[in-house]
Design a protein around this motif. Structure first.
Motif, PDB file in Angstrom:
ATOM      1  N   HIS A  78      35.519  90.541  51.209  1.00  0.00           N
ATOM      2  CA  HIS A  78      34.830  89.282  51.513  1.00  0.00           C
ATOM      3  C   HIS A  78      34.781  89.055  53.022  1.00  0.00           C
ATOM      4  O   HIS A  78      33.754  88.609  53.565  1.00  0.00           O
ATOM      5  CB  HIS A  78      35.542  88.120  50.817  1.00  0.00           C
ATOM      6  CG  HIS A  78      34.911  86.782  51.091  1.00  0.00           C
ATOM      7  ND1 HIS A  78      33.718  86.382  50.527  1.00  0.00           N
ATOM      8  CD2 HIS A  78      35.306  85.755  51.906  1.00  0.00           C
ATOM      9  CE1 HIS A  78      33.408  85.177  50.958  1.00  0.00           C
ATOM     10  NE2 HIS A  78      34.352  84.774  51.796  1.00  0.00           N
ATOM     11  N   ASP A 130      31.986  90.917  54.836  1.00  0.00           N
ATOM     12  CA  ASP A 130      30.673  90.271  54.773  1.00  0.00           C
ATOM     13  C   ASP A 130      29.527  91.284  54.670  1.00  0.00           C
ATOM     14  O   ASP A 130      28.545  91.218  55.400  1.00  0.00           O
ATOM     15  CB  ASP A 130      30.487  89.380  56.006  1.00  0.00           C
ATOM     16  CG  ASP A 130      29.326  88.403  55.851  1.00  0.00           C
ATOM     17  OD1 ASP A 130      28.969  88.079  54.703  1.00  0.00           O
ATOM     18  OD2 ASP A 130      28.755  87.993  56.889  1.00  0.00           O
ATOM     19  N   GLY A 131      29.689  92.235  53.742  1.00  0.00           N
ATOM     20  CA  GLY A 131      28.595  93.167  53.479  1.00  0.00           C
ATOM     21  C   GLY A 131      28.658  94.483  54.225  1.00  0.00           C
ATOM     22  O   GLY A 131      27.808  95.353  54.000  1.00  0.00           O
ATOM     23  N   CYS A 132      29.633  94.657  55.117  1.00  0.00           N
ATOM     24  CA  CYS A 132      29.763  95.936  55.826  1.00  0.00           C
ATOM     25  C   CYS A 132      30.020  97.068  54.820  1.00  0.00           C
ATOM     26  O   CYS A 132      30.706  96.896  53.813  1.00  0.00           O
ATOM     27  CB  CYS A 132      30.930  95.898  56.803  1.00  0.00           C
ATOM     28  SG  CYS A 132      30.675  94.834  58.241  1.00  0.00           S
ATOM     29  N   PRO A 184      30.575  94.532  46.906  1.00  0.00           N
ATOM     30  CA  PRO A 184      29.595  94.731  47.981  1.00  0.00           C
ATOM     31  C   PRO A 184      30.107  95.673  49.059  1.00  0.00           C
ATOM     32  O   PRO A 184      31.266  95.602  49.465  1.00  0.00           O
ATOM     33  CB  PRO A 184      29.386  93.313  48.537  1.00  0.00           C
ATOM     34  CG  PRO A 184      30.579  92.532  48.092  1.00  0.00           C
ATOM     35  CD  PRO A 184      31.015  93.117  46.801  1.00  0.00           C
ATOM     36  N   GLY A 185      29.234  96.569  49.478  1.00  0.00           N
ATOM     37  CA  GLY A 185      29.529  97.465  50.591  1.00  0.00           C
ATOM     38  C   GLY A 185      30.188  98.768  50.220  1.00  0.00           C
ATOM     39  O   GLY A 185      30.186  99.705  51.018  1.00  0.00           O
ATOM     40  N   ASP A 234      30.421 102.221  49.250  1.00  0.00           N
ATOM     41  CA  ASP A 234      29.445 103.293  49.073  1.00  0.00           C
ATOM     42  C   ASP A 234      30.059 104.681  49.047  1.00  0.00           C
ATOM     43  O   ASP A 234      29.341 105.672  48.861  1.00  0.00           O
ATOM     44  CB  ASP A 234      28.345 103.215  50.139  1.00  0.00           C
ATOM     45  CG  ASP A 234      28.849 103.424  51.562  1.00  0.00           C
ATOM     46  OD1 ASP A 234      30.053 103.714  51.756  1.00  0.00           O
ATOM     47  OD2 ASP A 234      28.029 103.299  52.494  1.00  0.00           O
TER      48      ASP A 234
END
Length: 233
Positions: A111, A114-116, A141-142, A144
């Motif tokens: 969190h 923030d999307g990194c 999120p993020g 990968d």
């Protein structure tokens, strides 16, 4: 012609980073204190490396040896300081005492990112259930990439697991890139490439003098040529 392989190299300082980029690295993992298997570097180090090279940097978020998250408030502050220093990609991974992913700690740190983009590191190789860990992290999120040797002791023991996981690409929990590292040697590359693995991570293999010495551009270039040769095969 197969997909060009990603070569990620561990860098401790600007000298390492410059040499790794010169040798053909696509990305760096930035850490300090390899005696503890890699902890978060100082923001000033990250800023210096960011100014010196133009390839992607993934910065470790880890406060102490082992895979417990420790002080999560401190981790969140460290993440903020590193982002201010120019970091926009990260590496992290936390387990609880039973070897399951510490999802609460991971979610709090993610969190703060923030999307990194981020890699879940070799904590997966110490997990009680690799598949359960992947499924619990699916959708964060993020996320990968998974950095893994397939086994806690390294790629020699983990190769069957790596090959099996490569075959599961696209399944829930297996959409992320498989980044292979941890006792990785050049002779492992053909089988991994043949299975569709496109990302490789080296640390000691880039340092002919060991961890007391710097990254060698020549050693990195040897890996780049080997991976490019596999690409052309």
């Amino acid at each position: 012609m197969s997909k060009r392989a990603v070569l990620e190299v561990i860098a401790l300082d600007v000298e390492d980073a410059v040499a790794a980029q010169a040798g053909g690295a696509d990305r760096l993992e930035l850490v300090t204190d390899m005696a503890a298997d890699g902890l978060s570097p100082a923001p000033a180090t990250v800023a210096g490396i960011r100014a010196a090279v133009d390839i992607d940097l993934r910065v470790m978020l880890r406060l102490a040896d082992g895979f417990a998250a420790g002080d999560v408030d401190h981790l969140v502050r460290v993440a903020g300081d590193l982002r201010e220093a120019g970091a926009d990609q990260f590496v992290l991974g936390f387990l609880d005492a039973d070897g399951a992913v510490d999802l609460a700690a991971v979610e709090r740190v993610v969190h703060a990112l923030d999307g990194c983009a981020w890699t879940f590191h070799r904590a997966i190789d110490r997990a009680a259930d690799r598949n359960a860990l992947r499924r619990r992290l699916a959708g964060l999120p993020g996320l990968d990439t998974y950095l893994t040797a397939g086994a806690a002791t390294g790629v020699d023991a983990g190769l069957p697991t790596l090959l099996a996981e490569a075959e599961r690409r696209g399944e829930p929990g297996y959409e992320q890139q498989l980044l292979v590292g941890g006792g990785l040697r050049l002779e492992h590359v053909p089988r991994l490439r043949g299975a569709g693995v496109h990302a490789f991570h080296i640390g000691g293999a880039a340092r002919p003098s060991g961890w007391a010495g710097p990254v060698s551009a020549g050693a990195v270039a040897d890996w780049r040529r080997a991976l490019d040769g596999e690409d052309a095969a």
